[in-house]
Design an enzyme around this catalytic site. Structure first.
Site, PDB file in Angstrom:
ATOM      1  CB  THR A  85      -0.792   0.002   1.325  1.00  0.00           C
ATOM      2  OG1 THR A  85      -1.742  -1.050   1.295  1.00  0.00           O
ATOM      3  CG2 THR A  85      -1.483   1.315   1.590  1.00  0.00           C
TER       4      THR A  85
ATOM      5  NE  ARG B  99      -9.230  -7.062   3.239  1.00  0.00           N
ATOM      6  CZ  ARG B  99      -8.091  -6.390   3.215  1.00  0.00           C
ATOM      7  NH1 ARG B  99      -7.806  -5.591   2.210  1.00  0.00           N
ATOM      8  NH2 ARG B  99      -7.222  -6.515   4.185  1.00  0.00           N
ATOM      9  CB  VAL B 100     -13.182  -2.247   3.110  1.00  0.00           C
ATOM     10  CG1 VAL B 100     -12.439  -0.966   3.476  1.00  0.00           C
ATOM     11  CG2 VAL B 100     -14.156  -1.981   1.958  1.00  0.00           C
ATOM     12  N   GLY B 101      -9.939  -3.061   3.530  1.00  0.00           N
ATOM     13  CA  GLY B 101      -8.853  -3.185   4.504  1.00  0.00           C
ATOM     14  C   GLY B 101      -8.737  -1.954   5.379  1.00  0.00           C
ATOM     15  CG  ASP B 102      -4.829  -1.241   6.823  1.00  0.00           C
ATOM     16  OD1 ASP B 102      -4.993  -1.862   5.748  1.00  0.00           O
ATOM     17  OD2 ASP B 102      -3.713  -0.865   7.212  1.00  0.00           O
TER      18      ASP B 102
ATOM     19  N   GLY C 261       0.243  -3.833   5.219  1.00  0.00           N
ATOM     20  CA  GLY C 261       0.208  -5.210   5.716  1.00  0.00           C
ATOM     21  C   GLY C 261      -1.227  -5.677   5.859  1.00  0.00           C
TER      22      GLY C 261
ATOM     23  N   GLY D 284      -4.605  -5.682   6.687  1.00  0.00           N
ATOM     24  CA  GLY D 284      -5.454  -4.600   7.153  1.00  0.00           C
ATOM     25  C   GLY D 284      -6.341  -4.979   8.322  1.00  0.00           C
TER      26      GLY D 284
HETATM   27  N1  ASP Z   1      -3.131  -2.850   4.167  1.00  0.00           N
HETATM   28  C1  ASP Z   1      -3.623  -3.249   2.886  1.00  0.00           C
HETATM   29  C2  ASP Z   1      -4.921  -3.978   3.064  1.00  0.00           C
HETATM   30  O1  ASP Z   1      -5.085  -4.718   4.011  1.00  0.00           O
HETATM   31  C3  ASP Z   1      -2.706  -4.086   2.083  1.00  0.00           C
HETATM   32  C4  ASP Z   1      -1.246  -3.946   2.320  1.00  0.00           C
HETATM   33  O2  ASP Z   1      -0.754  -2.904   2.649  1.00  0.00           O
HETATM   34  O3  ASP Z   1      -0.516  -4.903   2.171  1.00  0.00           O
HETATM   35  O4  ASP Z   1      -5.759  -3.850   2.214  1.00  0.00           O
END
Ligand code: ASP
Length: 338
Positions: A199, A227-230, A251, A253
């Site tokens: 990201t 799906r939605v991450g952080d 990482g 999320g």
């Molecule tokens: N943090 C992002 C997510 O979970 C992906 C990533 O940074 O690896 O969507």
């Protein structure tokens, strides 16, 4: 790339800052063998996650050095990986969800605490610019899915296919063996050693000491649709408090959301911890909530405080970040827990 522990730039830069009559506060809580890394106070600086953050920093720097605002700089910076078809984790060329759809998450936050975000946005590569428009042109903070797309199209964005041939071929390969089960983000754990994450999280400060942040991603590869991450969630993937500093993450999320990670890092900095220690404490909290974990997944945090000090920390080896200021343009490996 540089290993942070080999550098003791703090003393050099601090003495330079003191000579310039701009001494950094002595009220810092320094732990263990941590060192505070600092740029000169009152000078613009931009930091970004991962190696490719260096190109984003270059674009952001052009704005900052001409006295531009952090938000203008960060938007320009984040648009670089978003437009890059070879970056398969952000914007155009991003890896799709398990149904073959590229869905983007992004957010921005400025020095006044204003923020805007989009989640699960399809067909518009510059999710960061749409997030900025949500911040500036609506009374809302976040638009998702079809609503985000409609808003973008109504505001002049063009609909385009974001799935490149390379990302589509890899996804089709994945379908053959994956049993439709999404991967967790960890360095080199995907077939063929591909990375299943990244990201771009960016933090900037201008020469007036104002800060902003931006975060944009295509999220976890082959995730469930919807799906939605952080990354688009204010407080999780990004947080900025102009009195204290800002933080961002990359990482898995889900793990970051559970601890409201970036807000937590900023709150640790408010208590006086250096950016690296603040990031480390958030990482430790994730580890504590996953007893017995070792190399199961990756999370990394990156932080910049009001004094121009920056630092990062990750669960695993492999998290890098890029810094650009008037004297430095460098990629560093973050220290890590395991
Ligand atoms: N943090 C992002 C997510 O979970 C992906 C990533 O940074 O690896 O969507």
């Amino acid at each position: 790339m540089t290993d942070r522990r080999k550098f003791v730039r703090f003393s050099l830069l601090t003495s330079a800052a003191m000579l310039a009559g701009k001494a950094i506060s002595a009220q810092r809580k320094i732990e263990d063998d941590e060192v505070t890394y600092s740029t000169l106070r009152g000078q613009p600086v931009v930091v970004s996650t991962w190696d490719f953050g260096q190109q984003a920093n270059a674009a952001a720097w052009k704005v900052l050095e001409q006295d531009g605002s952090p938000i203008d700089a960060l938007e320009m910076g984040a648009r670089v990986p978003e437009a890059d078809p070879y970056n398969q984790t952000v914007g155009y060329g991003g890896r799709p969800d398990r149904d073959g759809r590229v869905t983007l998450d992004a957010c921005m936050m400025d020095e006044n605490g204003r923020c805007g975000a989009v989640a699960a946005l399809e067909f518009v590569k510059h999710a960061i610019s749409v997030a900025r428009m949500v911040m500036e042109r609506t009374p809302h903070v976040m638009l998702v899915g079809d609503g985000a797309l409609q808003f973008a199209l109504a505001n002049g964005f063009r609909k385009e296919n974001l799935l490149t041939v390379k990302s589509e071929l890899e996804w089709r390969e994945w379908l053959k063996t994956a049993k439709y089960t999404p991967y967790k983000n960890i360095e080199n754990k995907m077939p063929g050693g591909q990375y299943n994450h990244d990201t771009i999280g960016m933090l900037a400060m201008d020469n007036r000491g104002n800060m902003g942040g931006a975060c944009t991603t295509s999220g976890m590869a082959y995730k469930l649709h919807g799906r939605v991450g952080d990354s688009p969630i204010i407080g999780a993937g990004l947080y900025v408090d102009n009195e204290v500093g800002g933080a961002t993450s990359s990482g898995v999320g889900e793990e970051v959301i559970r601890i409201v990670g970036s807000h937590l890092v900023v709150e640790y900095m408010r208590m006086g911890y250096t950016p690296e220690v603040a990031c480390k404490k958030a990482v430790q909290r994730i580890a504590k909530r996953n007893p017995g974990m070792k190399d199961d997944f990756q999370v990394g945090f990156l932080a910049l405080n009001k004094h121009g000090e920056y630092g990062a920390f990750a669960l695993q080896k492999g998290f890098s970040y890029a810094i650009k200021n008037g004297r430095e343009d460098t990629v560093y490996n973050a220290n890590h827990l395991f």
